[in-house]
Design an enzyme around this catalytic site. Sequence first.
Site, PDB file in Angstrom:
ATOM      1  N   THR A  91       0.882  -1.178   0.000  1.00 50.52           N
ATOM      2  CA  THR A  91       0.000   0.000   0.000  1.00 50.52           C
ATOM      3  C   THR A  91       0.919   1.228   0.000  1.00 50.52           C
ATOM      4  O   THR A  91       1.003   1.953   1.005  1.00 50.52           O
ATOM      5  CB  THR A  91      -0.915   0.016   1.239  1.00 50.52           C
ATOM      6  OG1 THR A  91      -0.135  -0.325   2.406  1.00 50.52           O
ATOM      7  CG2 THR A  91      -2.052  -0.973   1.114  1.00 50.52           C
ATOM      8  N   ARG A  96       8.632  -6.507  12.825  1.00 45.67           N
ATOM      9  CA  ARG A  96       9.691  -5.554  12.515  1.00 45.67           C
ATOM     10  C   ARG A  96      10.603  -6.195  11.502  1.00 45.67           C
ATOM     11  O   ARG A  96      11.042  -7.329  11.703  1.00 45.67           O
ATOM     12  CB  ARG A  96      10.510  -5.240  13.777  1.00 45.67           C
ATOM     13  CG  ARG A  96       9.748  -4.565  14.883  1.00 45.67           C
ATOM     14  CD  ARG A  96      10.522  -4.664  16.187  1.00 45.67           C
ATOM     15  NE  ARG A  96      10.774  -6.053  16.568  1.00 45.67           N
ATOM     16  CZ  ARG A  96      11.665  -6.448  17.469  1.00 45.67           C
ATOM     17  NH1 ARG A  96      12.409  -5.570  18.088  1.00 45.67           N
ATOM     18  NH2 ARG A  96      11.819  -7.729  17.763  1.00 45.67           N
ATOM     19  N   GLU A  97      10.887  -5.497  10.410  1.00 46.17           N
ATOM     20  CA  GLU A  97      11.854  -6.045   9.466  1.00 46.17           C
ATOM     21  C   GLU A  97      13.177  -6.221  10.204  1.00 46.17           C
ATOM     22  O   GLU A  97      13.545  -5.422  11.054  1.00 46.17           O
ATOM     23  CB  GLU A  97      12.020  -5.125   8.261  1.00 46.17           C
ATOM     24  CG  GLU A  97      10.953  -5.379   7.226  1.00 46.17           C
ATOM     25  CD  GLU A  97      11.152  -4.588   5.951  1.00 46.17           C
ATOM     26  OE1 GLU A  97      12.297  -4.442   5.500  1.00 46.17           O
ATOM     27  OE2 GLU A  97      10.141  -4.121   5.416  1.00 46.17           O
ATOM     28  N   PHE A 123      12.972   2.684  21.633  1.00 43.95           N
ATOM     29  CA  PHE A 123      12.749   3.727  20.619  1.00 43.95           C
ATOM     30  C   PHE A 123      13.237   5.092  21.078  1.00 43.95           C
ATOM     31  O   PHE A 123      12.655   6.114  20.755  1.00 43.95           O
ATOM     32  CB  PHE A 123      11.264   3.779  20.213  1.00 43.95           C
ATOM     33  CG  PHE A 123      11.036   3.026  18.932  1.00 43.95           C
ATOM     34  CD1 PHE A 123      11.202   1.663  18.900  1.00 43.95           C
ATOM     35  CD2 PHE A 123      10.685   3.682  17.765  1.00 43.95           C
ATOM     36  CE1 PHE A 123      11.037   0.947  17.725  1.00 43.95           C
ATOM     37  CE2 PHE A 123      10.519   2.977  16.578  1.00 43.95           C
ATOM     38  CZ  PHE A 123      10.691   1.606  16.567  1.00 43.95           C
ATOM     39  N   LEU A 124      14.318   5.081  21.861  1.00 52.41           N
ATOM     40  CA  LEU A 124      14.901   6.357  22.278  1.00 52.41           C
ATOM     41  C   LEU A 124      16.340   6.461  21.759  1.00 52.41           C
ATOM     42  O   LEU A 124      17.187   7.065  22.396  1.00 52.41           O
ATOM     43  CB  LEU A 124      14.861   6.481  23.807  1.00 52.41           C
ATOM     44  CG  LEU A 124      13.479   6.652  24.441  1.00 52.41           C
ATOM     45  CD1 LEU A 124      13.564   6.677  25.964  1.00 52.41           C
ATOM     46  CD2 LEU A 124      12.786   7.928  23.938  1.00 52.41           C
ATOM     47  N   CYS A 153       7.489   1.482   6.074  1.00 51.91           N
ATOM     48  CA  CYS A 153       6.265   1.711   6.866  1.00 51.91           C
ATOM     49  C   CYS A 153       6.133   3.114   7.438  1.00 51.91           C
ATOM     50  O   CYS A 153       5.189   3.826   7.101  1.00 51.91           O
ATOM     51  CB  CYS A 153       6.184   0.673   7.976  1.00 51.91           C
ATOM     52  SG  CYS A 153       5.890  -0.978   7.346  1.00 51.91           S
ATOM     53  N   LYS A 212      17.646  -0.287   8.080  1.00 56.19           N
ATOM     54  CA  LYS A 212      18.005  -0.664   9.451  1.00 56.19           C
ATOM     55  C   LYS A 212      18.821  -1.944   9.379  1.00 56.19           C
ATOM     56  O   LYS A 212      18.939  -2.544   8.293  1.00 56.19           O
ATOM     57  CB  LYS A 212      16.748  -0.861  10.308  1.00 56.19           C
ATOM     58  CG  LYS A 212      15.863  -2.000   9.795  1.00 56.19           C
ATOM     59  CD  LYS A 212      14.553  -2.062  10.517  1.00 56.19           C
ATOM     60  CE  LYS A 212      14.704  -2.715  11.853  1.00 56.19           C
ATOM     61  NZ  LYS A 212      13.400  -3.170  12.394  1.00 56.19           N
TER      62      LYS A 212
END
Length: 432
Positions: free
Chosen positions: A86, A154-155, A251-252, A262, A322
């Site tokens: 998408t 998560r990839e 995530f920091l 995404c 990543k």
Amino acid sequence: MKIGIIGTGYVGLPTGVGLAELGNQVTCIDRETSKIEALQSGKITLYEDGLEDLFHKNVKEGRLHFTTSMKEGVENADVVIIAVGTPPHPVTKEADMKYIHAAATELAEYLTGYTVIATKSTVPVGTGDVVEGLISKKNPFADFDVVSLPEFLREGFAIHDFFNPDRIIVGANTEKAKNVIKELYKPFEGKTNMLFVKRRSSETIKYASNAFLAIKIHYINEMANFCEKTGADIYEVAQGMGLDSRIGPKFLNPGPGYGGSCFPKDTMAMSFMARQNGVDMTLINAAINGNVNRKKQMSERILSAVKSIENPKIAVLGLAFKNGTDDCRESPAMEIIGELINQGADITAYDPKAMGTACRILGNKIQYADNMYQALQDADVLAVLTEWNEFRELDLSKTAELMRHKKIVDCRNLLDPQKAKDLGFDYQGIGR
Ligand code: NAD
């Protein structure tokens, strides 16, 4: 159960392999003939840790099949999973639904008996209704339900996440469909949170989660800028913040901005949906704009490090968006490299897994090295752009010998700043 998966990409393939490993009969469908031919001949089409072994095992044991034929994959299936792309619409940046609409229309005529159509693709709120309408229009006699089954893998950790999901969200509007999905995920019963919600809530949960994470990344990157100006250290700040259970430690990590297939597209799609519904979402818009600027700031840092050098050579470590994947879609590295190329930079790059995918995008605009030390030969600056663990092991003494000028812009904070400075490097990290 018998499962058909439409779309054999970064979501469809690991999902297919995982569901086969759980004992289901899985047929992965894709319209790309070369992809299916490769998979049929035993060649894996993307990199994910642990994927290849499970793929071979399940093919060998007869539970995993690949086809370009919608009929073959959908006929007699209990569940048909839609996992097509998408992507952002080129003009409006909303989610482009052409693949979803095509998949729904194509599958309709092959439905036999009661079938649950589960949308794993990330889709705008209300898509379940649209899919339902398209199928009914094409095949008015079809007996089916459409559920929303958003994907949170998560990839880089796709297989791990398949078997250890944080949560399974199911947006189902009928009991019958709910029970089929319960059966599909029976192996996870008692092991993870399974939340049944309205279909529209489920579609929203996916966007709301990704937008929240994108904002979190943008926030810590802004804090990193602040730390650079004030003499604070972003790691100490993040550690201190993360000890608050309301914030949490994940995530920091500051870096060159979020990327991948995404966050960039889902934040833009969310922003579009908000505008469409007359809702002001200033935070998401700030993250979108801030993230675009972030990559520009990183390329400016790299160029500024070599501004006094004529025809500088730039060594880039990292191309994937990543670590743990070969996916370069919306990779900060690729966008930073794009800016550098626009400024006429001479770049040699290395990535442990993404050389092939990057080469398909960048072609001969840069040079490709066989290993990290080859990339560093005679370079004037080293830019670290992806957080691969092997880059942490970089021998800085050897690096100093290979480079023409000793300059490092470490956009992932992988290298030891003190060691680099002791060896005479002009070292710049992020937020410290
Ligand atoms: P992808 O581009 O890797 O794979 C999509 C595949 O679908 C392609 O191989 C394409 O050829 C195939 N396809 C398209 N239309 C088809 C049709 N009509 N019939 C058969 N095959 C068709 O995409 P992806 O990264 O796997 O993402 C798929 C969806 O999952 C997207 O909506 C994405 O937002 C969502 N998602 C992705 C991730 C991720 O980490 N990649 C995570 C969660 C959710």
